[in-house]
Design a protein around this motif. Structure first.
Motif, short mmCIF file in Angstrom:
data_model
loop_
_atom_site.label_atom_id
_atom_site.label_comp_id
_atom_site.label_asym_id
_atom_site.label_seq_id
_atom_site.Cartn_x
_atom_site.Cartn_y
_atom_site.Cartn_z
N VAL A 1 4.21 8.30 -4.06
CA VAL A 1 5.00 9.53 -4.10
C VAL A 1 5.79 9.59 -5.40
CG1 VAL A 1 6.89 8.47 -2.75
CG2 VAL A 1 6.71 10.95 -2.88
N LYS A 2 5.75 10.77 -6.03
CA LYS A 2 6.57 11.01 -7.23
C LYS A 2 7.53 12.14 -6.87
CE LYS A 2 4.15 10.54 -11.35
NZ LYS A 2 3.01 10.82 -12.24
N ASN B 1 0.82 -1.22 0.00
CA ASN B 1 0.00 0.00 0.00
C ASN B 1 0.86 1.27 0.00
OD1 ASN B 1 0.86 -0.12 2.74
ND2 ASN B 1 -0.93 1.05 3.38
N ALA B 2 2.19 1.09 0.06
CA ALA B 2 3.11 2.22 0.02
C ALA B 2 4.50 1.70 -0.33
CB ALA B 2 3.15 2.93 1.38
N ASP B 3 5.33 2.58 -0.87
CA ASP B 3 6.71 2.20 -1.19
C ASP B 3 7.50 2.13 0.11
OD1 ASP B 3 9.40 2.13 -1.94
OD2 ASP B 3 9.02 3.25 -3.78
N PRO B 4 8.02 0.95 0.49
CA PRO B 4 8.74 0.81 1.77
C PRO B 4 9.97 1.70 1.88
CG PRO B 4 8.31 -1.35 0.76
CD PRO B 4 7.97 -0.31 -0.26
N ARG B 5 10.48 2.21 0.74
CA ARG B 5 11.63 3.12 0.80
C ARG B 5 11.26 4.46 1.41
NH1 ARG B 5 13.37 3.34 -5.32
NH2 ARG B 5 11.08 3.44 -5.44
N TYR B 6 9.99 4.85 1.28
CA TYR B 6 9.56 6.17 1.75
C TYR B 6 8.59 6.11 2.93
CZ TYR B 6 11.36 7.38 -2.89
OH TYR B 6 12.14 7.53 -4.01
N PHE B 7 7.97 4.95 3.16
CA PHE B 7 6.97 4.84 4.21
C PHE B 7 7.25 3.63 5.09
CE2 PHE B 7 4.93 6.98 0.64
CZ PHE B 7 4.27 8.04 1.26
N GLU B 8 7.18 3.85 6.38
CA GLU B 8 7.34 2.71 7.31
C GLU B 8 6.03 1.91 7.35
OE1 GLU B 8 8.54 4.14 11.13
OE2 GLU B 8 10.25 5.24 10.32
#
Length: 419
Positions: free
Chosen positions: A303-304, A227-234
């Motif tokens: 996120v872009k 549900n989110a890019d793990p690089r940017y969201f925990e």
């Protein structure tokens, strides 16, 4: 028939090639067509070759040598003796590349780009096919350029569906393990074209559509669609099921797991798409198909980065009307600039864009003749599908919000990090 797509991360080294072979032995490979990307960061390395070629740089030969050395090391790690025919096959491809670089007369950057960068996929599939044969898994290597026919829009070619359908349905052998290249096609003159960066997923969808495939599986280094890019969201969570409609929405907003063009041909024939881990191939992963929009139902974050927020206002305070907006969009299209978000008022028009081909400065010069142009560089565009108060607050934390839009299901924010 099942379609499997393996990206660059899955074949980045000898261990990756061996792992792809293991995955196929675990999940079965009869009546399978494999679509494979260039190895690791080869596309980036070949882009440096293109750049050096056009700049007539003295480092051109060393750039080519880097690509050769990288692939040669993988060959030496995979094959015990250098008499294996794969060495000859790969050397022949590099000889073709050298020939092109020495004899090309075209000054067209995009044309040259496609002819050079395509060697990444041709070499990776040649190595994988020979390795599987070496391991007694019989493969049938096919050149995708003989199957996917396109127009001559180099670097972002449009598929000629009628011709492609005819070629694929007539010539693809079933009941064998086919291996082909992602990302590539050819135009009516037989020149190589590419389908846009990350276009290998699209290649798999094209073949699936034309073959009425049972399913497409994209093998990645993640357990499925999060549900989110793990690089940017925990604390990113796995999504078990996504409907085509929801997946198209997520792709439109920039979710990087599924290429935007991939879903449309699959939806037309209701072919399910699976996203699975090549590290744990027996886990169920994510299924994109007809059915529940989202399971579990969670906010989805996209996120872009490296966007431009451009604001145009009329010089004489006159309204920005439909004809102005039409002209602006015509220019954005002409300069191949991608629009992520728009907002307008009576006398201003704001647009969040990405500039993949570096054309913004040229565009700005033209726009400045008619409008006042203000812009912020290196902004981030956050999109939250199925947002709630908590998710919105989390994204806004420690950021300057330059623009915000809210609809029933989606919140978008253009932000700059607080320094």
């Amino acid at each position: 028939m099942r379609l499997f797509k393996f990206g660059g991360a899955s074949v980045k080294d000898a261990a990756g090639i061996k792992n792809v072979t293991d995955v196929l032995q675990k999940v079965g490979y009869e009546d399978v067509l494999l679509v494979v990307s260039a190895m690791g960061k080869t596309t980036n390395a070949l882009e440096i070759v293109v750049k050096d070629y056009f700049e007539k740089s003295p480092s051109l030969q060393s750039s080519i040598q880097e690509v050769k050395k990288y692939h040669n090391q993988i060959l030496l790690d995979l094959f015990e003796e250098d008499k294996n025919p794969v060495f000859q096959a790969v050397n022949a491809l590099f000889a073709d590349l050298d020939y092109f670089l020495n004899h090309n007369k075209s000054p067209n950057y995009n044309f040259v780009y496609d002819q050079i960068v395509s060697y990444g996929e041709l070499i990776s599939t040649t190595i994988l096919s020979h390795f599987m044969n070496y391991k007694n898994i019989k493969t049938h290597w096919i050149d995708v350029r003989n199957f996917i026919k396109t127009d001559s829009t180099y670097r972002d070619a449009e598929v000629d569906w009628e011709l492609t359908q005819k070629t694929i349905s007539k010539n693809v052998k079933r009941k064998v393990l086919n291996i082909t290249q992602g990302f590539l096609g050819s135009d009516e003159n037989g020149f190589t074209t590419t389908l846009g960066r990350e276009g290998s997923d699209y290649t798999a969808a094209i073949f699936a559509y034309c073959l009425n495939a049972e399913s497409v599986t994209i093998w990645k280094d993640v357990p499925g669609v999060m549900n989110a890019d793990p690089r940017y969201f925990e604390n990113a969570s796995l999504l078990n099921q996504i409907s085509y409609r929801e997946a198209i929405e997520l792709a439109f907003y920039g979710a990087s797991v599924i290429h935007p063009k991939t879903l449309q041909p699959l939806q037309k024939k209701e072919i399910p798409l699976y996203v699975k881990s090549f590290l744990e191939p027996l886990l169920p992963g994510t299924c994109v198909s007809k059915g529940t929009d989202l399971e579990p139902h969670l906010p989805c974050f996209i996120v872009k980065k490296n966007q431009l927020l451009v604001s145009l206002s009329s010089i004489d305070f006159s309204f920005i009307m439909e004809e102005n907006i039409s002209e602006i969009f015509g220019l954005l299209h002409q300069f191949k600039i991608k629009v992520s978000l728009i907002q307008n008022s009576a006398i201003s028009f704001s647009v969040c864009i990405e500039d993949p081909f570096g054309n913004f400065n040229e565009l700005k010069t033209i726009l400045s003749k008619k409008f006042k142009v203000a812009y912020n560089e290196n902004v981030s565009l956050y999109t939250i599908r199925h947002f709630d108060e908590k998710s919105a607050k989390m994204v806004e934390e420690n950021k300057m919000v330059l623009l915000k839009q809210i609809s029933r299901e989606t919140m978008q924010m253009v932000t700059k990090e607080n320094l």
